[in-house]
Write a protein that holds these residues in place. Sequence first.
Motif, PDB file in Angstrom:
ATOM      1  N   GLY A  12       0.778  -1.234   0.000  1.00 23.65           N
ATOM      2  CA  GLY A  12       0.000   0.000   0.000  1.00 23.65           C
ATOM      3  C   GLY A  12       0.811   1.285   0.000  1.00 23.65           C
ATOM      4  O   GLY A  12       0.333   2.315   0.476  1.00 23.65           O
ATOM      5  N   SER A  13       2.014   1.246  -0.582  1.00 24.62           N
ATOM      6  CA  SER A  13       2.786   2.496  -0.604  1.00 24.62           C
ATOM      7  C   SER A  13       2.129   3.525  -1.534  1.00 24.62           C
ATOM      8  O   SER A  13       2.204   4.732  -1.297  1.00 24.62           O
ATOM      9  CB  SER A  13       4.254   2.248  -0.990  1.00 24.62           C
ATOM     10  OG  SER A  13       4.359   1.846  -2.328  1.00 24.62           O
ATOM     11  N   ASN A  14       1.464   3.046  -2.578  1.00 23.23           N
ATOM     12  CA  ASN A  14       0.741   3.989  -3.445  1.00 23.23           C
ATOM     13  C   ASN A  14      -0.463   4.580  -2.733  1.00 23.23           C
ATOM     14  O   ASN A  14      -0.766   5.769  -2.889  1.00 23.23           O
ATOM     15  CB  ASN A  14       0.317   3.302  -4.742  1.00 23.23           C
ATOM     16  CG  ASN A  14       1.441   3.277  -5.758  1.00 23.23           C
ATOM     17  OD1 ASN A  14       1.803   4.313  -6.308  1.00 23.23           O
ATOM     18  ND2 ASN A  14       2.020   2.108  -5.972  1.00 23.23           N
ATOM     19  N   ILE A 104      -2.680   1.538 -11.560  1.00 23.07           N
ATOM     20  CA  ILE A 104      -1.289   1.942 -11.765  1.00 23.07           C
ATOM     21  C   ILE A 104      -0.453   0.700 -12.031  1.00 23.07           C
ATOM     22  O   ILE A 104      -0.593  -0.316 -11.335  1.00 23.07           O
ATOM     23  CB  ILE A 104      -0.723   2.794 -10.609  1.00 23.07           C
ATOM     24  CG1 ILE A 104       0.732   3.196 -10.904  1.00 23.07           C
ATOM     25  CG2 ILE A 104      -0.838   2.098  -9.244  1.00 23.07           C
ATOM     26  CD1 ILE A 104       1.145   4.523 -10.376  1.00 23.07           C
ATOM     27  N   GLU A 175       5.889   6.406  -9.219  1.00 18.53           N
ATOM     28  CA  GLU A 175       4.480   6.005  -9.063  1.00 18.53           C
ATOM     29  C   GLU A 175       3.795   6.877  -8.014  1.00 18.53           C
ATOM     30  O   GLU A 175       2.641   7.277  -8.182  1.00 18.53           O
ATOM     31  CB  GLU A 175       4.380   4.539  -8.615  1.00 18.53           C
ATOM     32  CG  GLU A 175       4.742   3.540  -9.684  1.00 18.53           C
ATOM     33  CD  GLU A 175       4.493   2.108  -9.215  1.00 18.53           C
ATOM     34  OE1 GLU A 175       3.436   1.828  -8.648  1.00 18.53           O
ATOM     35  OE2 GLU A 175       5.375   1.260  -9.432  1.00 18.53           O
TER      36      GLU A 175
HETATM   37  C1  GRF Z   1       3.008  -1.035  -7.617  1.00 20.84           C
HETATM   38  O1  GRF Z   1       4.232  -1.243  -8.257  1.00 20.84           O
HETATM   39  C2  GRF Z   1       1.904  -0.850  -8.637  1.00 20.84           C
HETATM   40  O2  GRF Z   1       2.317  -0.222  -9.802  1.00 20.84           O
HETATM   41  C3  GRF Z   1       1.503  -2.268  -8.937  1.00 20.84           C
HETATM   42  O3  GRF Z   1       1.592  -2.941  -7.702  1.00 20.84           O
HETATM   43  C4  GRF Z   1       2.542  -2.269  -6.868  1.00 20.84           C
HETATM   44  C5  GRF Z   1       1.848  -1.932  -5.589  1.00 20.84           C
HETATM   45  O4  GRF Z   1       2.732  -1.404  -4.626  1.00 20.84           O
HETATM   46  N1  GRF Z   1       0.210  -2.346  -9.555  1.00 20.84           N
HETATM   47  P1  GRF Z   1       2.173  -0.796  -3.262  1.00 20.84           P
HETATM   48  O5  GRF Z   1       1.310  -1.875  -2.616  1.00 20.84           O
HETATM   49  O6  GRF Z   1       1.378   0.430  -3.596  1.00 20.84           O
HETATM   50  O7  GRF Z   1       3.383  -0.503  -2.441  1.00 20.84           O
END
Ligand code: GRF
Length: 190
Positions: A12-14, A104, A175
Amino acid sequence: MFKIAVLVSGGGSNLQSIIDTISTSKVGYEISCVIADRECYGIERAKKNNIETKIFDRKILKKDISKKIDEYLGNRVNLVVLAGFLSILDEEFINKRRRRIINIHPSLLPKFGGPGMFGMRIHRAVMEAKEFESGCTVHYVDAGIDTGEIIEQKKVKIEVDDTAETLQKKILVEEHKLLPKAIRKLMKIN
Ligand code: GRF
């Protein structure tokens, strides 16, 4: 207020980048809920920020997961954001929310997308193909996998000493800027 639901399966870093953007600037949108298809750190991040959470276990629900998410969401959000969500949403769910679901992906789509292209597999494939650049893409979700219309894309240069791991880290930094930027863009045109 423009409302979004964020769907996660992992770290969930995004999601965190969206939370941080909302807390540091007046973006005009808010996260209504965070949905996961399993227990994951993304859910913890949401809870820490007092955001409503819901888990629909993919192993139990299997193909019914889209229906359950659909029932839960109803009409309460303007946009569904897939941020590392690994379950595939069915056509009914997608057709109901045309141009209102985004994803994404950590490559320059249409390159290195499609079935089986997730996580480190993408970056390894990019390195094996000896690409000079990679990056990330935010796109609308359609019935295919990683095939929807592109909304935003950011390139990342691959240096000679890069590995799949360093590339993943470099792309993730981008991202975290690209996803909030894309949400804001969609908020303005909707
Ligand atoms: C990210 O690289 C995104 O592009 C892909 O899955 C990953 C999720 O990373 N769809 P996070 O859980 O948001 O850290």
